[in-house]
Write a protein that holds these residues in place. Structure first.
Motif, PDB file in Angstrom:
ATOM      1  N   SER A 133     -14.178  -1.217  -2.591  1.00 60.28           N
ATOM      2  CA  SER A 133     -14.929  -0.235  -1.726  1.00 60.28           C
ATOM      3  C   SER A 133     -15.094  -0.463  -0.229  1.00 60.28           C
ATOM      4  O   SER A 133     -15.537   0.488   0.279  1.00 60.28           O
ATOM      5  CB  SER A 133     -16.504  -0.120  -2.315  1.00 60.28           C
ATOM      6  OG  SER A 133     -16.883  -1.546  -2.240  1.00 60.28           O
ATOM      7  N   ASN A 134     -14.315  -1.478  -0.031  1.00 62.89           N
ATOM      8  CA  ASN A 134     -14.544  -1.669   1.576  1.00 62.89           C
ATOM      9  C   ASN A 134     -13.111  -2.152   2.059  1.00 62.89           C
ATOM     10  O   ASN A 134     -12.036  -2.444   1.135  1.00 62.89           O
ATOM     11  CB  ASN A 134     -15.016  -3.160   1.610  1.00 62.89           C
ATOM     12  CG  ASN A 134     -16.457  -3.043   1.978  1.00 62.89           C
ATOM     13  OD1 ASN A 134     -16.942  -1.966   2.477  1.00 62.89           O
ATOM     14  ND2 ASN A 134     -17.460  -4.108   1.362  1.00 62.89           N
ATOM     15  N   VAL A 135     -12.810  -2.018   3.492  1.00 62.52           N
ATOM     16  CA  VAL A 135     -11.644  -2.437   3.804  1.00 62.52           C
ATOM     17  C   VAL A 135     -11.780  -4.122   3.884  1.00 62.52           C
ATOM     18  O   VAL A 135     -12.370  -4.544   4.736  1.00 62.52           O
ATOM     19  CB  VAL A 135     -11.375  -2.004   5.333  1.00 62.52           C
ATOM     20  CG1 VAL A 135     -10.196  -2.312   6.122  1.00 62.52           C
ATOM     21  CG2 VAL A 135     -11.412  -0.068   5.257  1.00 62.52           C
ATOM     22  N   THR A 136     -10.564  -4.688   3.288  1.00 61.64           N
ATOM     23  CA  THR A 136     -10.818  -6.295   3.292  1.00 61.64           C
ATOM     24  C   THR A 136      -9.398  -6.588   3.428  1.00 61.64           C
ATOM     25  O   THR A 136      -8.365  -5.831   3.306  1.00 61.64           O
ATOM     26  CB  THR A 136     -11.512  -6.665   1.995  1.00 61.64           C
ATOM     27  OG1 THR A 136     -10.506  -6.248   1.075  1.00 61.64           O
ATOM     28  CG2 THR A 136     -12.862  -6.279   1.744  1.00 61.64           C
ATOM     29  N   GLY A 137      -9.324  -8.121   2.994  1.00 58.31           N
ATOM     30  CA  GLY A 137      -7.790  -8.556   3.039  1.00 58.31           C
ATOM     31  C   GLY A 137      -7.053  -7.871   2.050  1.00 58.31           C
ATOM     32  O   GLY A 137      -5.899  -7.641   2.099  1.00 58.31           O
ATOM     33  N   ALA A 138      -7.738  -7.160   0.739  1.00 54.70           N
ATOM     34  CA  ALA A 138      -7.180  -6.692  -0.350  1.00 54.70           C
ATOM     35  C   ALA A 138      -6.413  -5.507   0.209  1.00 54.70           C
ATOM     36  O   ALA A 138      -5.220  -5.064  -0.052  1.00 54.70           O
ATOM     37  CB  ALA A 138      -8.070  -6.076  -1.330  1.00 54.70           C
ATOM     38  N   THR A 139      -7.003  -4.955   1.440  1.00 55.30           N
ATOM     39  CA  THR A 139      -6.468  -3.464   1.929  1.00 55.30           C
ATOM     40  C   THR A 139      -5.346  -3.838   2.523  1.00 55.30           C
ATOM     41  O   THR A 139      -4.263  -3.148   2.748  1.00 55.30           O
ATOM     42  CB  THR A 139      -7.735  -2.852   2.690  1.00 55.30           C
ATOM     43  OG1 THR A 139      -9.004  -2.965   2.390  1.00 55.30           O
ATOM     44  CG2 THR A 139      -7.219  -1.445   3.258  1.00 55.30           C
ATOM     45  N   LEU A 140      -5.300  -5.006   3.506  1.00 60.53           N
ATOM     46  CA  LEU A 140      -4.162  -5.412   4.140  1.00 60.53           C
ATOM     47  C   LEU A 140      -3.065  -5.635   3.318  1.00 60.53           C
ATOM     48  O   LEU A 140      -1.942  -5.118   3.753  1.00 60.53           O
ATOM     49  CB  LEU A 140      -4.630  -6.871   5.178  1.00 60.53           C
ATOM     50  CG  LEU A 140      -3.369  -7.323   5.852  1.00 60.53           C
ATOM     51  CD1 LEU A 140      -3.071  -6.477   6.944  1.00 60.53           C
ATOM     52  CD2 LEU A 140      -4.027  -8.704   6.583  1.00 60.53           C
ATOM     53  N   THR A 141      -3.151  -6.355   2.237  1.00 59.11           N
ATOM     54  CA  THR A 141      -1.884  -6.605   1.314  1.00 59.11           C
ATOM     55  C   THR A 141      -1.591  -5.175   0.928  1.00 59.11           C
ATOM     56  O   THR A 141      -0.136  -4.914   0.735  1.00 59.11           O
ATOM     57  CB  THR A 141      -2.434  -7.472  -0.014  1.00 59.11           C
ATOM     58  OG1 THR A 141      -3.560  -8.244   0.205  1.00 59.11           O
ATOM     59  CG2 THR A 141      -1.487  -8.444  -0.439  1.00 59.11           C
ATOM     60  N   ARG A 142      -2.232  -4.436   0.418  1.00 62.91           N
ATOM     61  CA  ARG A 142      -1.778  -3.003   0.153  1.00 62.91           C
ATOM     62  C   ARG A 142      -1.041  -2.235   0.992  1.00 62.91           C
ATOM     63  O   ARG A 142       0.066  -1.842   0.689  1.00 62.91           O
ATOM     64  CB  ARG A 142      -2.991  -1.997  -0.451  1.00 62.91           C
ATOM     65  CG  ARG A 142      -3.464  -2.348  -1.832  1.00 62.91           C
ATOM     66  CD  ARG A 142      -4.528  -1.909  -2.277  1.00 62.91           C
ATOM     67  NE  ARG A 142      -4.750  -2.466  -3.538  1.00 62.91           N
ATOM     68  CZ  ARG A 142      -5.059  -1.688  -4.690  1.00 62.91           C
ATOM     69  NH1 ARG A 142      -5.132  -0.472  -4.835  1.00 62.91           N
ATOM     70  NH2 ARG A 142      -4.985  -2.488  -6.052  1.00 62.91           N
ATOM     71  N   PHE A 143      -1.534  -2.212   2.189  1.00 63.98           N
ATOM     72  CA  PHE A 143      -1.134  -1.469   3.213  1.00 63.98           C
ATOM     73  C   PHE A 143       0.347  -2.041   3.554  1.00 63.98           C
ATOM     74  O   PHE A 143       1.217  -1.507   3.863  1.00 63.98           O
ATOM     75  CB  PHE A 143      -1.941  -1.496   4.588  1.00 63.98           C
ATOM     76  CG  PHE A 143      -2.984  -0.190   4.429  1.00 63.98           C
ATOM     77  CD1 PHE A 143      -3.515   0.104   3.278  1.00 63.98           C
ATOM     78  CD2 PHE A 143      -3.314   0.422   5.771  1.00 63.98           C
ATOM     79  CE1 PHE A 143      -4.357   1.225   3.401  1.00 63.98           C
ATOM     80  CE2 PHE A 143      -3.916   1.430   5.613  1.00 63.98           C
ATOM     81  CZ  PHE A 143      -4.623   1.533   4.739  1.00 63.98           C
ATOM     82  N   PHE A 144       0.510  -3.461   3.331  1.00 62.46           N
ATOM     83  CA  PHE A 144       1.606  -4.162   3.552  1.00 62.46           C
ATOM     84  C   PHE A 144       2.779  -3.696   2.752  1.00 62.46           C
ATOM     85  O   PHE A 144       3.921  -3.272   3.224  1.00 62.46           O
ATOM     86  CB  PHE A 144       1.456  -5.593   3.651  1.00 62.46           C
ATOM     87  CG  PHE A 144       2.581  -6.200   3.850  1.00 62.46           C
ATOM     88  CD1 PHE A 144       3.146  -6.639   5.048  1.00 62.46           C
ATOM     89  CD2 PHE A 144       3.409  -7.173   2.572  1.00 62.46           C
ATOM     90  CE1 PHE A 144       4.430  -7.202   5.442  1.00 62.46           C
ATOM     91  CE2 PHE A 144       4.571  -7.868   3.073  1.00 62.46           C
ATOM     92  CZ  PHE A 144       5.073  -8.003   4.186  1.00 62.46           C
ATOM     93  N   ALA A 145       2.192  -3.427   1.449  1.00 61.47           N
ATOM     94  CA  ALA A 145       3.324  -3.060   0.379  1.00 61.47           C
ATOM     95  C   ALA A 145       3.826  -1.503   0.743  1.00 61.47           C
ATOM     96  O   ALA A 145       4.934  -1.386   0.532  1.00 61.47           O
ATOM     97  CB  ALA A 145       2.543  -3.111  -0.887  1.00 61.47           C
ATOM     98  N   PHE A 146       2.813  -1.090   1.182  1.00 58.84           N
ATOM     99  CA  PHE A 146       3.129   0.323   1.426  1.00 58.84           C
ATOM    100  C   PHE A 146       4.032   0.581   2.576  1.00 58.84           C
ATOM    101  O   PHE A 146       5.034   1.218   2.694  1.00 58.84           O
ATOM    102  CB  PHE A 146       1.774   1.407   1.791  1.00 58.84           C
ATOM    103  CG  PHE A 146       1.337   1.983   0.547  1.00 58.84           C
ATOM    104  CD1 PHE A 146       1.753   2.670  -0.206  1.00 58.84           C
ATOM    105  CD2 PHE A 146      -0.244   1.318   0.516  1.00 58.84           C
ATOM    106  CE1 PHE A 146       0.918   3.339  -1.362  1.00 58.84           C
ATOM    107  CE2 PHE A 146      -0.848   2.149  -0.698  1.00 58.84           C
ATOM    108  CZ  PHE A 146      -0.241   2.731  -1.585  1.00 58.84           C
ATOM    109  N   HIS A 147       3.723  -0.166   3.843  1.00 56.32           N
ATOM    110  CA  HIS A 147       4.441  -0.202   5.073  1.00 56.32           C
ATOM    111  C   HIS A 147       5.755  -0.768   4.693  1.00 56.32           C
ATOM    112  O   HIS A 147       6.630  -0.264   5.507  1.00 56.32           O
ATOM    113  CB  HIS A 147       3.594  -0.910   6.008  1.00 56.32           C
ATOM    114  CG  HIS A 147       4.143  -0.588   7.445  1.00 56.32           C
ATOM    115  ND1 HIS A 147       3.892   0.691   8.093  1.00 56.32           N
ATOM    116  CD2 HIS A 147       4.832  -1.313   8.139  1.00 56.32           C
ATOM    117  CE1 HIS A 147       4.697   0.521   9.245  1.00 56.32           C
ATOM    118  NE2 HIS A 147       5.055  -0.374   9.514  1.00 56.32           N
TER     119      HIS A 147
END
Ligand code: HEM
Ligand code: FES
Lengths: 157, 352
Positions: free
Chosen positions: B174-188
């Motif tokens: 529900s938040n922007v956290t390290g988990a978001t970073l990992t996901r965005f990395f996979a996308f990017h």
């Protein structure tokens, strides 16, 4: 070449072929559908992040009493979210979520003029968490504050 | 050498490709300059892939290490600042070039039959590139990017019905956290570039197969053209060198910023802005009152932009006049309106 030779010896096979192909196509379609389901279900589940620890923390230490003098505020960690604790000019301690109801930026306490500001789009709340101006659609959720010795504790429903 | 050539030619039908390219003609007319834009996009895309791979030698996609690893690239790695700055500038120029390419093909009505699919794959490329920009912005894990991502992902929850699921999927919680970073990395790094490569392939195949369109306004003029090989290709390459010089110049004089590290437990500072190419949407959304027709203003605005996107995607089928080879002043006006809107809102959002 070898193939035609073989077929000419067994003409019956070529007659059955269309029926068999029909069966194969149908069975392939059925199995593929099942397979897609078998892949999509775990994939969907896999992509859902497991809940982070601390998501259902109901009570936390927000600050030490001396950290929040009159007409000042502080951001504290409440589980995985930021909360805001402040002391009004009148000396009352109050706590709210620090997550702006507009687009989730983190708010701050503005001394002297004594209100809560979200710098993202200039959203303003009064000291009861009610929206004064700007885009936020809802008031901030308030938390309960109590003092245990030197600790300011905050509780949410 | 000739032997090696023969050896390869016998096994790989490269001749067919070369023959097709040799027959390709590029129309010559008053608007020919716009034929360079697609090539510029392609070139900048190649620059992105190369500099992106180089950055991966040092970048670390975790909440704890991301900011420091980018700082390391900027301060310790030889020419690290140059590689990162070129990647950042080239991303911006790529989006800019895509805007120009999109609007010029729109105004020239290059989307009219038989190039509907070229246009639609182009729109998909536009979308994927915006996604690349959005996900890449977060990777340095600095304050600005952290909050811009928070705001940007929060907006998806305005989408009716599936909004909240989408937001949680993007953020990884529900938040922007390290988990978001990992996901965005996979996308990017993987999902979006691979998608992009596939669509670029189809886009170029279509361009190759259908040839370059001659704008309606130029139909009545004498039909001059030049061969793609070597005449136009050499011009393309020269343009690419100029673009490279611009890239290096910009990177040298205006290296990429890093700013302060993200701190999820600090108040959002003043001046959080998305990348400039999202500003026109961001600025327009600000203009909506908190509630319109019983729904939140933001929701209304986002619906409006989604509709505009769908309209643009389907424009080859909506603009019936161009399809018949007639003048279509309504869509020309619409094109100019969109350009003015985007330019005006962007400037207002940046300096207003
Ligand atoms: C990464 C992004 C893109 C790349 C690498 C790319 C590449 C190219 C290239 C090399 C050409 C041939 C040269 C030219 O006409 O400029 C072309 C043509 C074209 N592109 Fe793109 N493109 C991209 C994005 C787009 C977008 C966003 C649109 C519009 C929605 C678009 C629509 C078209 C159309 C309609 C043509 C045919 C032009 C004509 O025949 O006159 N492309 N593209
Ligand atoms: S996020 Fe707080 S005002 Fe927009």
């Amino acid at each position: 070449m070898a193939n035609t030779h073989e077929m000419s010896k067994k003409p019956a096979r070529t007659v059955k072929e269309p029926a068999k192909r029909d069966f194969l196509t149908k069975s392939l379609a059925g199995l593929t559908t099942a397979l897609v389901g078998f892949i999509l279900y775990p994939l969907g589940k896999f992509l859902k992040q497991p809940p982070a620890a601390g998501g259902n923390v109901k009570r936390t230490l927000a600050a030490k009493v001396g950290e929040v003098p009159n007409d000042s505020g502080k951001i504290f960690r409440f589980g995985n979210d930021p909360g805001i604790i402040f002391r009004t000019p009148g000396g009352e301690l109050k706590a709210f979520t620090a997550v702006c109801t507009h687009l989730s930026c983190t708010v701050q306490y503005v001394p002297v003029e004594s209100y809560i500001l979200c710098a993202c789009h200039n959203g303003k709340y009064d000291l009861n968490g009610q929206v004064i101006s700007g885009p936020p659609p809802r008031p901030l959720e308030e938390y309960q504050v109590d003092i245990q010795g030197d600790d300011i504790m905050v509780t949410r429903a | 050498m000739a032997k090696i050539n023969d050896f390869i030619a016998e096994r790989l039908p490269l001749d067919d490709v070369m023959n097709a390219l040799k027959h390709k003609q590029v129309p010559v007319h008053k608007r020919s300059i716009f034929y360079y834009l697609g090539g510029i996009c392609l070139y900048l895309l190649i620059v992105q892939v190369i500099t992106g791979i180089l950055l991966l030698f040092y970048y670390q996609p975790t909440e704890a290490a991301a900011y420091e690893s980018v700082k390391f690239i900027m301060t310790k790695v030889s020419f690290g600042w140059l590689v990162r700055s070129i990647h950042a500038w080239s991303a911006n120029l790529l989006i800019f070039a895509i805007f120009l390419h999109l609007f010029s093909t729109f105004l020239l009505k290059a989307y009219r039959p038989p190039r509907e699919l070229t246009w639609m794959t182009g729109m998909a490329l536009f979308g994927v590139c915006l996604g690349l920009g959005f996900t890449g912005y977060l990777l340095p894990w600095n304050e600005l990017a952290y909050f811009a991502t928070k705001v940007g992902t929060e907006m998806t929850s305005a989408v009716p019905v599936i909004g909240d699921t989408m937001k949680e999927f993007l953020r990884g919680g529900s938040n922007v956290t390290g988990a978001t970073l990992t996901r965005f990395f996979a996308f990017h790094i993987w999902i979006l570039p691979l998608t992009l490569a596939g669509i670029v392939g189809i886009h170029l195949l279509l361009v190759q197969k259908l040839g370059m369109s001659r704008p309606l306004s130029q139909q009545s003029k004498p039909k001059r053209s030049m061969p793609f090989l070597p005449h136009f290709a050499l011009r393309d390459l020269n343009v690419w060198l100029v673009v490279l010089a611009i890239l290096v110049g910009l990177s040298y004089y205006f290296p990429a910023h890093l700013g302060d590290p993200a701190n999820p437990m600090a108040p959002t500072p003043v001046g959080i802005l998305p990348e400039w190419y999202f500003l026109f949407m961001f600025q327009s959304l600000k203009l909506f009152p908190p509630h319109i027709l019983g729904i939140e203003g933001e929701v209304f605005g986002i619906l409006l932009f989604s509709l505009a996107g769908v309209f643009l995607l389907l424009v080859p089928f909506i603009d019936k006049k161009s399809a018949k080879g007639q003048k279509s002043p309504l869509f020309t006006a619409l094109g100019w309106f969109m350009i003015s809107f985007v330019v005006f809102m962007t400037i207002w959002g940046k300096f207003g």
